[in-house]
Design a protein around this motif. Structure first.
Motif, PDB file in Angstrom:
ATOM      1  N   ASN C 127     -20.855  23.211  76.704  1.00 22.22           N
ATOM      2  CA  ASN C 127     -19.676  23.832  76.896  1.00 22.22           C
ATOM      3  C   ASN C 127     -18.590  23.606  76.064  1.00 22.22           C
ATOM      4  N   TYR C 128     -18.456  22.163  75.761  1.00 23.06           N
ATOM      5  CA  TYR C 128     -17.407  21.741  75.023  1.00 23.06           C
ATOM      6  C   TYR C 128     -17.534  22.164  73.457  1.00 23.06           C
ATOM      7  N   LEU C 129     -18.777  22.319  73.095  1.00 26.65           N
ATOM      8  CA  LEU C 129     -18.973  22.937  71.581  1.00 26.65           C
ATOM      9  C   LEU C 129     -18.678  24.271  71.593  1.00 26.65           C
ATOM     10  N   TRP C 131     -16.375  25.781  73.500  1.00 27.32           N
ATOM     11  CA  TRP C 131     -14.938  25.739  73.210  1.00 27.32           C
ATOM     12  C   TRP C 131     -14.361  25.584  72.116  1.00 27.32           C
TER      13      TRP C 131
END
Lengths: 156, 156, 156
Positions: C127-129, C131
């Motif tokens: 999810n961070y990547l 984003w």
């Protein structure tokens, strides 16, 4: 620097962790050395191996509770308690390797310090919940009391 | 997103931690399988159990020092050193299970990587103290040097 | 208060860690008690010692994966899975001490919970990547799904 602000709140904990790592390596080298002399005396190897195992069994518990206490409440007393714990552990390890006629110390050690750190965690979480639901923040008082209470760990 | 900013500084460490967890499970399954075949060969069970124990004894030390190094200084070289450590550990584990005629490797492994990560922690704390008392921040230089130095871990 | 904001995102994890520390102390006291009665029954001592060892071997793995999952994605389901893990561990420990005629449970336990927590870490990093490279943030959807999925751990 944002990164330096992160380090500000944990640097004492990092130092204590580093010292504990050094101590672990010291213990492991003792085991390694006895392991090579294994043929000479099985009893000495068993003692040092058992002492190392007991210390290693308690290590993750100690790290977890020290870091939680340091992050939730205040790093200085947590790091101080950590240092005391490492001294107790050193004494325990040395005591374990003593004369074979002596009885070995038990499985547990440093109970008082672990209890103190756990109490710090509980107080920290409780303080947060008070702040969240009542808006009152007693952190400064609590920190002063904790700093004073950590001196009690020096009692034998 | 505030939460994403937290993940930004640690996501490489999280990935390495996950890989290490996978490796732990792989080791544990090896032990479990040998445990069921215990009657056939006690020696094989003892070997795999001992290899697993030695790896598990060193695991909290490794995790603590990797995370401290990653948080205090820079996550990329810390995660890289972590990956190298996992490779060394895999080799150690496989080596332990080898021919019973061979001598087993010692108790300690990955000393160079643990030293490198400890050094990173010390540099990180030192850099913070310099920034706090002198206002000078050498973080960028230090990070560049660390990135270059981590390549030295690849040397056999 | 800045410090309270840090605690906000981890206080459930701290509580679960504290409960796990209490459980560790409970296990250690069982070992200590059996150790003193060692002469009476070696078998009982070996059983409790082995159960404790297996629990302690898996403890750093559990802590690491729970904290990563809680920090990367969402603390509530991670803490909930942690509580379930502690219950499974308690059951495992008690089961290990059972009748000597019974076969002991295996080396591994709580595989489903560790897998769930690992999956949470992977989703959090992914999810961070997303984003970072696409600017899209599915965190809210993911959190809702994770909260629902954690209920599946209650299935026997």
């Amino acid at each position: 620097m944002e990164s330096c602000k992160v380090v500000e709140n944990i640097y004492l904990l990092v130092i204590v962790t580093l010292i504990s790592v050094l101590q672990n390596v010291f213990f492991a080298q003792k085991v390694e050395r006895e392991c090579k002399n294994r043929n000479m005396s099985t009893s000495a190897f068993e003692r040092v191996s058992c002492a190392n195992r007991n210390c290693m069994d308690a290590y993750p518990t100690f790290l977890a509770v020290m870091w939680c206490a340091g992050v939730c409440l205040s790093q200085a007393p947590a790091a101080f308690a950590g240092i005391i714990y490492l001294l107790v552990r050193q004494k325990y390890f040395i005591g374990y390797l003593g004369q074979s006629s002596q009885s070995t110390p038990g499985y547990l050690f440093g109970k008082r310090i672990i209890s103190f750190l756990s109490l710090m965690c509980i107080v920290g979480v409780f303080n947060y919940l008070l702040w969240r639901y009542y808006g009152s923040d007693y952190k400064e008082y609590v920190e002063t009391i904790t700093n004073a209470a950590s001196a009690l760990l020096l009692l034998p």
